[in-house]
Scaffold this active site. Sequence first.
Site, mmCIF file in Angstrom:
data_model
loop_
_atom_site.group_PDB
_atom_site.id
_atom_site.type_symbol
_atom_site.label_atom_id
_atom_site.label_comp_id
_atom_site.label_asym_id
_atom_site.label_seq_id
_atom_site.Cartn_x
_atom_site.Cartn_y
_atom_site.Cartn_z
ATOM 1 N N ALA A 114 0.825 -1.213 0.000
ATOM 2 C CA ALA A 114 0.000 0.000 0.000
ATOM 3 C C ALA A 114 0.864 1.270 0.000
ATOM 4 C CB ALA A 114 -0.903 -0.009 1.231
ATOM 5 N N CYS A 232 13.470 3.567 1.346
ATOM 6 C CA CYS A 232 13.764 4.957 0.994
ATOM 7 C C CYS A 232 14.532 5.597 2.158
ATOM 8 C CB CYS A 232 12.504 5.725 0.631
ATOM 9 S SG CYS A 232 11.259 5.760 1.926
HETATM 10 C C1 LIG Z 1 7.240 1.854 2.042
HETATM 11 S S1 LIG Z 1 5.558 1.564 2.322
HETATM 12 C C2 LIG Z 1 5.106 0.659 0.873
HETATM 13 C C3 LIG Z 1 4.892 1.535 -0.344
HETATM 14 C C4 LIG Z 1 4.337 0.731 -1.498
HETATM 15 N N1 LIG Z 1 5.197 -0.370 -1.857
HETATM 16 C C5 LIG Z 1 4.128 1.613 -2.722
HETATM 17 O O1 LIG Z 1 4.969 1.608 -3.622
HETATM 18 O O2 LIG Z 1 3.104 2.310 -2.784
HETATM 19 C C6 LIG Z 1 5.617 0.283 3.503
HETATM 20 C C7 LIG Z 1 4.283 -0.404 3.773
HETATM 21 O O3 LIG Z 1 4.530 -1.500 4.659
HETATM 22 C C8 LIG Z 1 3.371 -1.713 5.417
HETATM 23 N N2 LIG Z 1 3.784 -2.541 6.559
HETATM 24 C C9 LIG Z 1 4.313 -2.165 7.732
HETATM 25 N N3 LIG Z 1 4.633 -3.245 8.464
HETATM 26 C C10 LIG Z 1 4.283 -4.334 7.732
HETATM 27 C C11 LIG Z 1 4.339 -5.746 7.932
HETATM 28 N N4 LIG Z 1 4.824 -6.246 9.052
HETATM 29 N N5 LIG Z 1 3.878 -6.553 6.964
HETATM 30 C C12 LIG Z 1 3.375 -6.046 5.809
HETATM 31 N N6 LIG Z 1 3.283 -4.723 5.558
HETATM 32 C C13 LIG Z 1 3.742 -3.886 6.510
HETATM 33 C C14 LIG Z 1 2.901 -0.315 5.760
HETATM 34 O O4 LIG Z 1 1.526 -0.318 6.061
HETATM 35 C C15 LIG Z 1 3.228 0.455 4.461
HETATM 36 O O5 LIG Z 1 2.087 0.513 3.646
#
Ligand SMILES: C[S@@+](CC[C@H](N)C(=O)[O-])C[C@H]1O[C@@H](n2cnc3c(N)ncnc32)[C@H](O)[C@@H]1O
Length: 307
Positions: A114, A232
């Site tokens: 997300a 990032c």
């Molecule tokens: C860097 S953002 C991802 C951005 C996405 N890949 C994009 O390009 O739009 C990291 C995501 O990891 C999710 N997240 C955090 N901890 C997590 C976990 N343990 N397992 C899966 N997702 C996780 C967060 O909700 C967040 O949406």
Amino acid sequence: MELSKRRPFKEYETFVPEIGAFYDTLRRPLRRCLRVNTLRITPLELTAILRAQGYRVRPTPFADYLLEHDGLENPGSSLEATLGYFLSQALTSALAVMALGPRPDEFVFDLCAAPGCKTTHMAQLMKNRGLIIANDSREKRLRALEYNMKRLGTTNVVTTSYRGQNFPLRWRFDRVLADVPCSSEGTARFSSSPVCSMRRQGQSFLVKIQRDLIVRAFDLLRDQGVLLYSTCTYNPDENEGVVQYLLENRPAEILPIDLSAPHAPGLLQWKDRSYDRQMERCWRIYPHQLNSVGFFLARIGRGSPQK
Ligand SMILES: C[S@@+](CC[C@H](N)C(=O)[O-])C[C@H]1O[C@@H](n2cnc3c(N)ncnc32)[C@H](O)[C@@H]1O
């Protein structure tokens, strides 16, 4: 991280190339590009529409569907964005997807998906064929991903909401993207309040999650599959340190990234930590090198390298 200080990344100054240019870029606002959604429109058609409205738009050297622009303020709220003709995003995010290189008809897993900037880009490269499982542990953020999928006409994605480190080991994927939660240092600018999702004191907690995520991402790869680990942030503990942990615990190898873009190689040393020589194949992209977000990419293989 406190950006009001003049040298907020002092501890990284030994490895950031052209440190003056780096800080100069942080004084300018964050720049985004337009990713033309070729599922809905061609780059030439969108360019003509935007030029007719008086905007200066030109292709980047990296792909004809990645456009630089001048004068378009808040492009994400324009009619063309709502129609799904493009997504306004960081150029470095696009390079992460290009480095992974998903192809039509493949079975792809996006571990932390997300709001779907990279999921929808992968669907575009896959021409809406094959299948992407897009997972995010935060259900609310999945709503944003689903909205983006609808808007952009993405039809080869199903969503799931597991903690990535607990995602069932029921399937094996051709490609896996692990774009993990990180301290987001690469998005920070002097002009705006720092967009760091996690502060430094939380970083050891983050590293534990990142290590668990990269291991599960690797375990979900089929033989000769390809994993792309990205953050990032500049922090070596969240980058080379996490990849090193994978190399020490799984039969993983770091693959070259077959793209042409300015970057620095991954580090072999940070404070008292030494990293595997293969780490030189990772990419560190600093904001001044691409006028974009600071990014880290590691392309990782299981078994013999695959293009
Ligand atoms: C860097 S953002 C991802 C951005 C996405 N890949 C994009 O390009 O739009 C990291 C995501 O990891 C999710 N997240 C955090 N901890 C997590 C976990 N343990 N397992 C899966 N997702 C996780 C967060 O909700 C967040 O949406």
